[in-house]
Design a protein around this motif. Sequence first.
Motif, mmCIF file in Angstrom:
data_model
loop_
_atom_site.group_PDB
_atom_site.id
_atom_site.type_symbol
_atom_site.label_atom_id
_atom_site.label_comp_id
_atom_site.label_asym_id
_atom_site.label_seq_id
_atom_site.Cartn_x
_atom_site.Cartn_y
_atom_site.Cartn_z
ATOM 1 N N ASP A 61 -29.198 6.483 48.330
ATOM 2 C CA ASP A 61 -30.066 5.871 48.871
ATOM 3 C C ASP A 61 -31.296 6.336 49.728
ATOM 4 O O ASP A 61 -32.054 5.255 49.887
ATOM 5 N N ASN A 62 -31.142 7.720 49.620
ATOM 6 C CA ASN A 62 -32.811 8.004 50.772
ATOM 7 C C ASN A 62 -33.760 8.995 49.720
ATOM 8 O O ASN A 62 -33.926 9.794 49.801
ATOM 9 N N ARG A 63 -33.074 8.440 48.294
ATOM 10 C CA ARG A 63 -33.957 9.073 47.032
ATOM 11 C C ARG A 63 -33.344 10.844 47.250
ATOM 12 O O ARG A 63 -34.266 12.136 45.506
ATOM 13 N N HIS A 64 -32.425 10.822 47.470
ATOM 14 C CA HIS A 64 -32.497 12.448 47.288
ATOM 15 C C HIS A 64 -31.624 12.818 45.884
ATOM 16 O O HIS A 64 -31.007 11.801 45.445
ATOM 17 N N ILE A 113 -36.600 17.966 27.774
ATOM 18 C CA ILE A 113 -37.369 16.935 27.801
ATOM 19 C C ILE A 113 -38.786 16.604 28.663
ATOM 20 O O ILE A 113 -39.736 15.988 28.929
ATOM 21 N N ALA A 114 -37.928 16.601 30.129
ATOM 22 C CA ALA A 114 -38.218 16.384 31.155
ATOM 23 C C ALA A 114 -38.389 17.548 32.575
ATOM 24 O O ALA A 114 -36.851 17.843 31.907
ATOM 25 N N ILE A 115 -38.595 17.711 33.568
ATOM 26 C CA ILE A 115 -38.157 18.239 34.095
ATOM 27 C C ILE A 115 -38.377 17.141 35.792
ATOM 28 O O ILE A 115 -39.468 16.615 36.213
ATOM 29 N N PRO A 116 -37.035 17.458 36.550
ATOM 30 C CA PRO A 116 -37.623 16.259 37.938
ATOM 31 C C PRO A 116 -38.237 17.021 38.986
ATOM 32 O O PRO A 116 -38.301 18.228 38.811
ATOM 33 N N VAL A 117 -38.917 16.475 39.751
ATOM 34 C CA VAL A 117 -39.888 17.176 40.766
ATOM 35 C C VAL A 117 -39.597 16.220 41.963
ATOM 36 O O VAL A 117 -39.372 14.737 42.230
ATOM 37 N N THR A 118 -39.173 17.083 43.251
ATOM 38 C CA THR A 118 -38.741 16.953 44.912
ATOM 39 C C THR A 118 -39.713 17.555 45.668
ATOM 40 O O THR A 118 -40.376 18.377 45.433
ATOM 41 N N ASP A 119 -39.804 16.577 46.595
ATOM 42 C CA ASP A 119 -40.680 17.233 47.306
ATOM 43 C C ASP A 119 -39.872 18.249 48.445
ATOM 44 O O ASP A 119 -38.850 18.524 47.959
ATOM 45 N N ALA A 120 -39.991 18.950 49.552
ATOM 46 C CA ALA A 120 -39.937 19.804 50.051
ATOM 47 C C ALA A 120 -38.164 19.200 51.071
ATOM 48 O O ALA A 120 -37.168 19.992 50.849
ATOM 49 N N GLU A 121 -37.826 18.290 50.495
ATOM 50 C CA GLU A 121 -36.142 17.440 51.371
ATOM 51 C C GLU A 121 -35.567 17.138 50.218
ATOM 52 O O GLU A 121 -34.463 16.771 50.130
ATOM 53 N N LYS A 122 -36.002 17.754 49.004
ATOM 54 C CA LYS A 122 -35.827 17.251 47.627
ATOM 55 C C LYS A 122 -35.443 15.661 47.412
ATOM 56 O O LYS A 122 -34.526 15.254 47.392
ATOM 57 N N ARG A 123 -36.129 15.317 47.779
ATOM 58 C CA ARG A 123 -36.176 13.589 47.501
ATOM 59 C C ARG A 123 -37.143 13.802 46.362
ATOM 60 O O ARG A 123 -38.267 14.124 46.655
ATOM 61 N N LEU A 124 -36.273 13.262 45.358
ATOM 62 C CA LEU A 124 -37.276 12.717 44.051
ATOM 63 C C LEU A 124 -38.252 11.744 43.840
ATOM 64 O O LEU A 124 -38.524 11.216 44.620
ATOM 65 N N VAL A 125 -39.489 12.749 43.420
ATOM 66 C CA VAL A 125 -41.090 12.005 43.639
ATOM 67 C C VAL A 125 -41.820 11.399 42.618
ATOM 68 O O VAL A 125 -42.515 10.581 42.186
#
Length: 342
Positions: A61-64, A113-125
């Motif tokens: 729910d927090n986009r982690h 095919i793609a690689i996810p990118v997260t912020d420092a708190e592992k939230r998907l951006v």
Amino acid sequence: TPENRRDINELLKYASDSAGGTMTTEYMRLRADMTVEQAFAVIRRDAYDKESVYTCYVTDDNRHLIGVIDVKTLLLSDKDARIADLMDPDVIYVTTSADREEVAHLFEKYNFIAIPVTDAEKRLVGIITFDDAMDVIHEENEEDFAKMAAMAPSDTPYLKTGVFTLWKNRIPWLLLLMVTATFTGMIISSFESALAVNLALSAFIPMLMDTGGNSGSQASVTVIRGLSLGEIGWRDVPRVLWKELRVSILCGLTLSVVTFVKLLTLDRWLMGPDVTVAVAFSVALTLLVTVCCAKLIGCSLPILAKKLGFDPAVMASPFITTVVDAVSLLVYFSIAKAILGI
């Protein structure tokens, strides 16, 4: 639109050479508590605006970021199965601050095919797609080629680049290399008396310098490629030096034997009795030492540059050739003075 302005402002926060500056925010996101049927409903609803729908990312729910699942797995699963039971929780991801060139190499390593990118708190951006990675690799290769040719990189096609722009890209390196070449002239001047005693020695200077430069360039290009592909790191320095030393000895011995025979046959016939056995031995021995020194310098400088945070491509042919030229002359005149007694 307000949505586009928000996305643009979000991306402008990141450096252009980082994962955050390369990523797209158009990705497919699912929740772990969804069923397969609910997931397909979300995909049908949102897929039109997404960069890629073949790989879906599972968040809380927090986009982690907590998992990843592909559409093939969804298609082959029961419609009532839960995403949490089907997803792969071991996700390979990068942070927004990661260097985009390192991210591009992950595509080569894992065939994503793609690689996810997260912020420092592992939230998907966001995500970086395969075509974005290929663009990065192309741009980085073009930049490395320019630096290896002693030019400043340019994003503009050659025929559309102005004369003064090309001049600005090329002249700094030419000036630097010209100034550093002054040391080569100083070395030759300091041994002017030795050259006056045996003029034949000066005839072999170009061959020794060229061979040394070429040997150093071979080693540097090989190591730079290994560094760019992630095959070589700082901890591999002893192994690289040991391998290049063995290669340089084999190359140097081969070149020395051929040179010794050539000097006592062809060169002696062309240049006269000044090309003695002692001169031929001095040149051959210098060639062996020069090749060994050149290859060791050529393989170590790019790794050192990488360790210090510089682009290893800077330590390519022009720079290494200049360094090796000075080393080869010092070795040449030192050996000649010792053997010929001049």
